[in-house]
Design a protein around this motif. Structure first.
Motif, short mmCIF file in Angstrom:
data_model
loop_
_atom_site.label_atom_id
_atom_site.label_comp_id
_atom_site.label_asym_id
_atom_site.label_seq_id
_atom_site.Cartn_x
_atom_site.Cartn_y
_atom_site.Cartn_z
N LEU A 260 -4.26 -8.54 -7.27
CA LEU A 260 -2.85 -8.66 -7.64
C LEU A 260 -2.01 -8.30 -6.42
CD1 LEU A 260 -0.78 -8.95 -10.07
CD2 LEU A 260 -0.93 -6.47 -10.25
N PRO B 161 -5.72 -6.02 -11.12
CA PRO B 161 -4.96 -5.93 -12.37
C PRO B 161 -5.41 -4.74 -13.23
CG PRO B 161 -5.73 -8.18 -11.99
CD PRO B 161 -6.41 -7.32 -10.98
N ARG C 18 0.33 -0.54 -11.03
CA ARG C 18 1.23 -1.70 -11.20
C ARG C 18 2.55 -1.26 -11.82
NH1 ARG C 18 0.40 -7.55 -14.19
NH2 ARG C 18 2.62 -7.96 -14.34
N LEU D 112 -1.64 -13.68 -8.22
CA LEU D 112 -2.87 -13.14 -8.81
C LEU D 112 -4.00 -14.07 -8.36
CD1 LEU D 112 -4.28 -11.14 -10.72
CD2 LEU D 112 -3.81 -12.73 -12.59
#
Ligand SMILES: CC(C)(COP(=O)(O)OP(=O)(O)OC[C@H]1O[C@@H](n2cnc3c(N)ncnc32)[C@H](O)[C@@H]1OP(=O)(O)O)[C@@H](O)C(=O)NCCC(=O)NCCS
Length: 198
Positions: A185, A150, A156, A169
């Protein structure tokens, strides 16, 4: 978001044209082609030129010649397919499709994309992703997964623009290069849906 999916699907409708030369938004041209065993040295130089922050999150340490040898062997065995972006003699990015060997997950491929900092934000990541999707579809892959932590907020955001959505996650699932536990993730993109432009 929908527009991005349509755009990437449209580029997938064309047959993969690699090897080919691609003009990027920064005015530079790169050659896209499949990786070969002879690229070992170029890959190592590329890996060792990456910033520490990028290396921290790599799933395998591609600055290590042994790991690059395994990568080359994986490609030779057909377990992975790598598209390289080359500017002059230098590798400036790659997209890899890892084909899952386990029978029950064989329809899922894992994509890994890495672009040299000087070539980011110019459309290279999108083009490499498009080529990997094309290669995956021709091998019967139905779902593409991208894995990151993350903390990789830029990656992302980029993958979301490329049509990926968060799938899971997982807490403390991975260990970074410094030995610290990190969450994992998993993002995914359904190739069939994307290909139809929906
Ligand atoms: C993620 C990465 C591959 C993107 O490559 P790139 O060449 O910069 O990507 P592109 O220029 O093709 O951009 C693709 C889309 O993502 C968006 N994007 C790229 N970087 C972004 C960022 N940091 N924040 C927000 N959006 C971003 C772009 O705006 C673009 O969308 P658009 O075409 O609708 O404008 C690159 O940043 C990278 O190598 N990161 C380090 C490695 C990594 O984390 N890989 C992911 C794990 S597999």
């Amino acid at each position: 978001m929908t527009g991005d999916k349509t755009e990437i699907a449209a580029s997938r409708d064309q047959k993969s044209r690699i090897p080919c030369e691609v003009a990027l938004r920064n005015g530079r041209h790169v050659l896209l082609r499949l990786m070969e065993a002879a690229d070992r040295g170029r890959l190592l130089r590329f890996a060792r030129s990456l910033p520490e922050d990028d290396l921290l999150f790599l799933r395998t340490d591609i600055t290590d010649p042994v790991i690059v040898d395994q990568w080359v062997a994986d490609v030779a065995r057909g377990n992975s397919i790598t598209v390289l972006a080359q500017a002059r003699e230098h590798v400036v990015g790659y997209g890899t499709l890892h084909l899952e060997q386990a029978r029950w997950t064989r329809r899922v491929g894992e994509i890994r994309v890495q672009v040299a900092p000087a070539f980011r934000g110019c459309g290279l990541g999108r083009r490499l992703t498009s080529e990997i999707f094309e290669l995956g579809q021709s091998r019967g892959i139905k779902k593409m997964a991208a894995m990151m932590t993350p903390d990789q907020t830029g990656a992302r955001a980029a993958f979301e623009k490329l049509g990926f959505q968060v799938e899971a996650l997982l807490q403390d699932w991975v260990v970074d290069r410094d030995g610290r536990p990190r969450d994992l993730l998993i993002m995914s993109c359904d190739l069939k849906d994307s290909n139809s432009g929906t």
